[in-house]
Scaffold this motif. Structure first.
Motif, PDB file in Angstrom:
ATOM      1  N   MET A 180       0.880  -1.237  -0.154  1.00  0.00           N
ATOM      2  CA  MET A 180       0.211   0.175  -0.079  1.00  0.00           C
ATOM      3  C   MET A 180       0.871   1.113  -0.429  1.00  0.00           C
ATOM      4  N   ARG A 181       0.485   2.098  -0.943  1.00  0.00           N
ATOM      5  CA  ARG A 181       1.170   3.624  -1.214  1.00  0.00           C
ATOM      6  C   ARG A 181       0.799   4.550  -1.775  1.00  0.00           C
ATOM      7  N   PRO A 182       0.811   6.022  -0.777  1.00  0.00           N
ATOM      8  CA  PRO A 182      -0.008   6.908  -2.081  1.00  0.00           C
ATOM      9  C   PRO A 182      -0.176   6.752  -3.275  1.00  0.00           C
ATOM     10  N   THR A 183      -0.958   7.935  -3.283  1.00  0.00           N
ATOM     11  CA  THR A 183      -0.906   7.877  -5.408  1.00  0.00           C
ATOM     12  C   THR A 183      -0.298   9.584  -5.388  1.00  0.00           C
ATOM     13  N   ARG A 184      -0.478   9.360  -6.612  1.00  0.00           N
ATOM     14  CA  ARG A 184       0.264  10.846  -6.561  1.00  0.00           C
ATOM     15  C   ARG A 184      -0.835  11.967  -6.173  1.00  0.00           C
ATOM     16  N   ARG A 185      -1.477  11.900  -6.057  1.00  0.00           N
ATOM     17  CA  ARG A 185      -2.783  12.909  -5.382  1.00  0.00           C
ATOM     18  C   ARG A 185      -2.346  13.208  -4.032  1.00  0.00           C
ATOM     19  N   GLY A 186      -2.224  11.499  -3.656  1.00  0.00           N
ATOM     20  CA  GLY A 186      -1.726  11.125  -2.321  1.00  0.00           C
ATOM     21  C   GLY A 186      -0.813  12.364  -1.345  1.00  0.00           C
ATOM     22  N   VAL A 187       0.536  11.885  -2.370  1.00  0.00           N
ATOM     23  CA  VAL A 187       1.880  12.459  -2.819  1.00  0.00           C
ATOM     24  C   VAL A 187       1.288  14.026  -2.220  1.00  0.00           C
ATOM     25  N   GLY A 188       1.086  14.941  -3.565  1.00  0.00           N
ATOM     26  CA  GLY A 188       0.694  16.075  -3.407  1.00  0.00           C
ATOM     27  C   GLY A 188       0.269  16.634  -2.191  1.00  0.00           C
ATOM     28  N   VAL A 189      -1.283  15.653  -1.537  1.00  0.00           N
ATOM     29  CA  VAL A 189      -1.608  16.417  -0.416  1.00  0.00           C
ATOM     30  C   VAL A 189      -0.964  15.851   0.992  1.00  0.00           C
ATOM     31  N   LEU A 190      -0.058  14.884   1.186  1.00  0.00           N
ATOM     32  CA  LEU A 190       1.121  14.979   1.902  1.00  0.00           C
ATOM     33  C   LEU A 190       2.327  15.990   2.717  1.00  0.00           C
ATOM     34  N   VAL A 191       2.782  16.386   0.737  1.00  0.00           N
ATOM     35  CA  VAL A 191       3.398  17.803   0.850  1.00  0.00           C
ATOM     36  C   VAL A 191       2.409  18.628   1.382  1.00  0.00           C
ATOM     37  N   VAL A 192       1.521  19.044   1.017  1.00  0.00           N
ATOM     38  CA  VAL A 192       0.896  20.113   1.201  1.00  0.00           C
ATOM     39  C   VAL A 192       0.463  20.257   3.198  1.00  0.00           C
ATOM     40  N   ALA A 193      -0.096  19.071   3.701  1.00  0.00           N
ATOM     41  CA  ALA A 193       0.081  19.561   5.109  1.00  0.00           C
ATOM     42  C   ALA A 193       1.297  19.935   5.767  1.00  0.00           C
ATOM     43  N   LEU A 194       2.217  18.586   5.294  1.00  0.00           N
ATOM     44  CA  LEU A 194       3.906  18.956   5.956  1.00  0.00           C
ATOM     45  C   LEU A 194       4.527  21.224   5.322  1.00  0.00           C
ATOM     46  N   ALA A 195       3.330  21.061   4.464  1.00  0.00           N
ATOM     47  CA  ALA A 195       4.366  22.594   4.161  1.00  0.00           C
ATOM     48  C   ALA A 195       3.306  23.661   5.155  1.00  0.00           C
ATOM     49  N   ALA A 196       2.809  22.670   5.404  1.00  0.00           N
ATOM     50  CA  ALA A 196       1.016  23.954   6.072  1.00  0.00           C
ATOM     51  C   ALA A 196       1.769  24.007   7.981  1.00  0.00           C
ATOM     52  N   VAL A 197       1.920  23.001   8.360  1.00  0.00           N
ATOM     53  CA  VAL A 197       2.578  22.283   9.824  1.00  0.00           C
ATOM     54  C   VAL A 197       3.374  23.563   9.822  1.00  0.00           C
ATOM     55  N   ALA A 198       4.703  22.990   8.979  1.00  0.00           N
ATOM     56  CA  ALA A 198       6.715  23.714   8.959  1.00  0.00           C
ATOM     57  C   ALA A 198       6.013  25.482   8.982  1.00  0.00           C
ATOM     58  N   MET A 199       5.188  25.563   7.931  1.00  0.00           N
ATOM     59  CA  MET A 199       4.894  27.508   8.172  1.00  0.00           C
ATOM     60  C   MET A 199       3.851  27.481   9.403  1.00  0.00           C
TER      61      MET A 199
END
Length: 273
Positions: free
Chosen positions: A1-20
């Motif tokens: 089981m792994r994330p799709t391209r859409r899932g990778v994009g959602v994960l990057v946005v969520a981590l960026a929001a937390v970091a900022m």
């Protein structure tokens, strides 16, 4: 089981929001990152609980090259899946579809080459409703399909009639091979050579040479010998008596047997009974 391209994009946005939010003290960015992380977690749980679907195939009927058949796949399960039926060389078709389970998938199959071909297994890719997580699986649904050799027209009813009619030629001896022409007798087809060349080949039959027959003798001819009641052969020299008579001019006398001969001479009295 792994994330799709859409899932990778959602994960990057969520981590960026937390970091900022942590760096610049913007707590409002957590409101963006939180729902995205929850969506990813829900997608993973949904795909995990869906399990591996079951697939049943309705095998197509047998046929000849260039025939088209319909294949039906019955899939039981949950979630959204992309189904791909593996096709071997010799058959062609579009055997991939994305459906919500449970479902029934139907696609067309075209036969291209003779032989026995195996359909399957089926590759299944499960995803969640949002398309964030995917999981791959292989379902061992295998069926065999038989494709007959191509059919050629070998002539009309006359060719079939010549096949059944008796022929005086020797069918075991031939001296050449040539291409089959419609209208030739089916008995002349050399099947082994035709299978190797992928085309019908006809054998040329070797005709035996004609035999010359001389004049036949009749029974009344002088050269024909036949035994009669006296042991004489017609047209021959006769027996030993006749040969002796022709040489000496007198008949031949047979010698008496030894046991009946009368002894003569000085010892005759001893031998007489």
């Amino acid at each position: 089981m792994r994330p799709t391209r859409r899932g990778v994009g959602v994960l990057v946005v969520a981590l960026a929001a937390v970091a900022m939010g942590a760096r610049y003290g913007q707590a409002g960015l957590n409101a963006v990152a939180g729902p995205l992380l929850v969506a990813l977690l829900a997608a993973a749980v949904q795909v995990r609980l869906a399990g591996t679907p079951t697939v049943e195939r309705d095998p197509p009927r047998r046929g000849f090259p260039d025939d088209r058949r319909q294949v039906e796949l019955t899939v039981e399960g949950s979630g959204i899946a992309t189904l791909t039926d593996r096709l071997p060389e010799g058959v062609a078709g579009t055997a991939s579809a994305r459906r919500s389970l449970p479902t029934t998938v139907t696609y067309d199959l075209t036969y291209e080459r003779r032989g026995e071909h195996r359909l399957g297994p089926v590759d299944v890719v499960l995803t969640d409703v949002l398309g964030l997580v995917r999981r791959s699986a292989t379902v061992e649904a295998v069926d065999d399909v038989l494709v007959y050799p191509p059919v050629y027209r070998m002539g009309g009813p006359d060719a079939f009639a010549r096949t059944l009619a008796p022929e005086p030629e020797d069918r075991q001896a031939f001296d050449r091979l040539r291409e089959y022409v419609p209208g030739d007798s089916l008995r002349d087809v050399h099947w082994k050579s035709s299978a190797k060349r992928d085309e019908l080949t006809r054998q040329g039959v070797r005709r035996p040479p004609e035999r010359r027959r001389g004049p036949r003798r009749r029974r009344g001819d002088a050269g024909h010998r036949r035994r009669d009641g006296g042991g004489r052969r017609d047209g021959g020299d006769g027996g030993p008596r006749q040969r002796h008579r022709r040489r000496t001019g007198r008949p031949r006398r047979d010698r008496p047997p030894l046991d009946s001969a009368t002894p003569t001479g000085p010892d005759s009295s001893r031998c007489s009974p």
